[in-house]
Design an enzyme around this catalytic site. Structure first.
Site, mmCIF file in Angstrom:
data_model
loop_
_atom_site.group_PDB
_atom_site.id
_atom_site.type_symbol
_atom_site.label_atom_id
_atom_site.label_comp_id
_atom_site.label_asym_id
_atom_site.label_seq_id
_atom_site.Cartn_x
_atom_site.Cartn_y
_atom_site.Cartn_z
ATOM 1 N N GLY A 48 0.781 -1.099 0.008
ATOM 2 C CA GLY A 48 -0.049 -0.124 0.016
ATOM 3 C C GLY A 48 1.049 1.163 -0.013
ATOM 4 O O GLY A 48 1.973 1.125 -0.752
ATOM 5 N N GLU A 49 0.644 2.183 0.870
ATOM 6 C CA GLU A 49 1.635 3.362 1.003
ATOM 7 C C GLU A 49 2.083 3.326 2.291
ATOM 8 O O GLU A 49 1.382 3.510 3.620
ATOM 9 C CB GLU A 49 0.548 4.674 0.672
ATOM 10 C CG GLU A 49 0.681 5.127 -0.699
ATOM 11 C CD GLU A 49 1.956 5.170 -1.159
ATOM 12 O OE1 GLU A 49 2.869 5.796 -0.673
ATOM 13 O OE2 GLU A 49 2.294 4.731 -2.277
ATOM 14 N N SER A 50 3.330 3.357 2.436
ATOM 15 C CA SER A 50 3.977 3.062 3.884
ATOM 16 C C SER A 50 3.714 4.283 4.709
ATOM 17 O O SER A 50 3.738 4.272 5.915
ATOM 18 C CB SER A 50 5.620 2.916 3.521
ATOM 19 O OG SER A 50 6.081 3.553 2.709
ATOM 20 N N CYS A 80 5.829 -5.572 -0.046
ATOM 21 C CA CYS A 80 5.910 -4.210 -0.412
ATOM 22 C C CYS A 80 5.980 -3.178 0.452
ATOM 23 O O CYS A 80 6.927 -3.060 1.374
ATOM 24 C CB CYS A 80 4.886 -3.997 -1.469
ATOM 25 S SG CYS A 80 5.313 -2.743 -2.776
ATOM 26 N N ARG A 100 12.506 3.137 -1.057
ATOM 27 C CA ARG A 100 11.291 3.120 -1.335
ATOM 28 C C ARG A 100 11.344 3.548 -2.952
ATOM 29 O O ARG A 100 12.093 4.360 -3.377
ATOM 30 C CB ARG A 100 10.253 4.180 -0.967
ATOM 31 C CG ARG A 100 10.232 4.094 0.630
ATOM 32 C CD ARG A 100 9.102 5.342 1.174
ATOM 33 N NE ARG A 100 7.773 5.237 0.508
ATOM 34 C CZ ARG A 100 7.107 6.266 0.496
ATOM 35 N NH1 ARG A 100 7.547 7.231 1.243
ATOM 36 N NH2 ARG A 100 5.951 6.170 -0.301
ATOM 37 N N ILE A 129 4.889 -3.200 -7.910
ATOM 38 C CA ILE A 129 4.158 -1.745 -8.115
ATOM 39 C C ILE A 129 4.830 -1.127 -7.115
ATOM 40 O O ILE A 129 4.494 -0.912 -5.841
ATOM 41 C CB ILE A 129 2.800 -2.129 -7.397
ATOM 42 C CG1 ILE A 129 2.009 -3.306 -8.241
ATOM 43 C CG2 ILE A 129 1.876 -0.835 -7.738
ATOM 44 C CD1 ILE A 129 0.609 -3.533 -7.828
ATOM 45 N N ARG A 130 5.246 -0.070 -7.972
ATOM 46 C CA ARG A 130 6.335 1.029 -7.170
ATOM 47 C C ARG A 130 7.077 0.235 -5.998
ATOM 48 O O ARG A 130 6.978 0.890 -4.888
ATOM 49 C CB ARG A 130 5.323 2.260 -6.585
ATOM 50 C CG ARG A 130 4.652 2.897 -7.902
ATOM 51 C CD ARG A 130 3.767 3.969 -7.511
ATOM 52 N NE ARG A 130 4.792 4.960 -7.146
ATOM 53 C CZ ARG A 130 4.310 5.981 -6.209
ATOM 54 N NH1 ARG A 130 3.076 6.024 -5.793
ATOM 55 N NH2 ARG A 130 5.052 6.937 -5.824
ATOM 56 N N HIS A 165 3.985 -8.096 -4.668
ATOM 57 C CA HIS A 165 2.730 -8.367 -4.324
ATOM 58 C C HIS A 165 2.494 -9.983 -4.427
ATOM 59 O O HIS A 165 1.818 -10.079 -5.532
ATOM 60 C CB HIS A 165 1.641 -7.517 -4.853
ATOM 61 C CG HIS A 165 1.823 -6.056 -4.509
ATOM 62 N ND1 HIS A 165 0.556 -5.787 -3.665
ATOM 63 C CD2 HIS A 165 2.534 -4.847 -4.693
ATOM 64 C CE1 HIS A 165 0.892 -4.282 -3.314
ATOM 65 N NE2 HIS A 165 1.799 -4.038 -3.781
ATOM 66 N N GLU A 167 0.040 -11.662 -3.222
ATOM 67 C CA GLU A 167 -1.392 -11.918 -3.390
ATOM 68 C C GLU A 167 -1.871 -11.563 -4.940
ATOM 69 O O GLU A 167 -3.154 -11.993 -4.865
ATOM 70 C CB GLU A 167 -1.903 -11.093 -2.280
ATOM 71 C CG GLU A 167 -2.305 -9.591 -2.621
ATOM 72 C CD GLU A 167 -0.960 -8.682 -2.583
ATOM 73 O OE1 GLU A 167 -0.008 -9.264 -2.542
ATOM 74 O OE2 GLU A 167 -1.218 -7.418 -2.588
HETATM 75 N N1 GLN Z 1 5.526 2.827 -2.985
HETATM 76 C C1 GLN Z 1 4.831 2.363 -1.826
HETATM 77 C C2 GLN Z 1 5.362 3.003 -0.456
HETATM 78 O O1 GLN Z 1 6.574 3.562 -0.613
HETATM 79 C C3 GLN Z 1 5.037 0.777 -1.786
HETATM 80 C C4 GLN Z 1 4.426 0.369 -2.985
HETATM 81 C C5 GLN Z 1 3.512 -0.831 -2.551
HETATM 82 O O2 GLN Z 1 3.343 -1.393 -1.561
HETATM 83 N N2 GLN Z 1 2.812 -1.299 -3.716
HETATM 84 O O3 GLN Z 1 4.971 3.085 0.625
#
Ligand code: GLN
Length: 191
Positions: A48-50, A80, A100, A129-130, A165, A167
């Site tokens: 997600g977004e850390s 992630c 990140r 993903i990112r 990911h 999942e």
């Molecule tokens: N870019 C996100 C972060 O820095 C991590 C990306 C992800 O969990 N898919 O939090």
């Protein structure tokens, strides 16, 4: 036993993890406040977004209870953003430094077939993903897989962390390996 596995549900891809865990015979429990951690046999910290998750952890007072859970030997799977949250600069329970969005702006997302040490059945389809990669690895950390020389799957004791990911690809072997660790730990503690 049917293990109760928490999924940190402050933000991110927690519902998919919960579904995968249920498909594999575990009982998922969404974790939002410290009391949700009581009696867990394992914990998943999703992607997600850390930054958002870090704020949620602070708001809910989850940092210390999460550290205690890891210290007690409970298996944890971080994926992630979950890998980032476990590192030295966040919860400090995994002796690595995650970088990140390490694969760069132009490569926000990609898939790769990854050979992961200890995972039988050939390469795992991994969705990035990112994604972060692991920049520094402590002496007690085992690197299980790398992309272009950058660690993307690591383990330290009961903590397994991956930059992708697991999942999302339909390949359940990483969750299965995690649940095997959960079962083994449950057997040891008698719980
Ligand atoms: N870019 C996100 C972060 O820095 C991590 C990306 C992800 O969990 N898919 O939090």
């Amino acid at each position: 036993m049917v293990p109760v596995v928490g999924v940190l549900a402050l933000q991110g891809d927690f519902e998919t993890h919960a579904r995968v865990l249920r498909e594999l015979g575990a009982e998922p429990r969404l974790v939002r406040v410290p009391g949700d951690l009581d009696g867990l046999d394992g914990l998943v910290i999703p992607g997600g977004e850390s930054t958002v998750m870090t704020l949620g952890i602070e708001r809910e007072g989850l940092a210390e209870p999460l550290r205690s859970l890891v210290a007690s030997g409970t298996p944890v799977l971080g994926t992630c953003a979950g890998l980032i949250l476990l590192d030295r600069e966040h919860l400090g329970v995994l002796d690595v430094v995650a970088r990140r969005n390490a694969f760069g702006r132009q490569v926000r997302s990609f898939e790769a077939d990854l050979l992961i040490a200890g995972l039988s059945g050939g390469p795992l389809r991994a969705v990035f993903i990112r994604a972060p990669w692991v920049e520094e690895v402590g002496a007690d950390v085992e690197v299980l897989a790398s992309v272009d020389g950058h660690p993307v799957a690591v383990r330290q004791g009961p903590v397994l962390a991956v930059a992708f990911h697991p999942e999302l690809s339909g390949d359940r072997r990483l969750h299965e390996a995690f649940l095997t660790a959960v079962h083994e730990n449950g057997g040891r503690s008698g719980g």
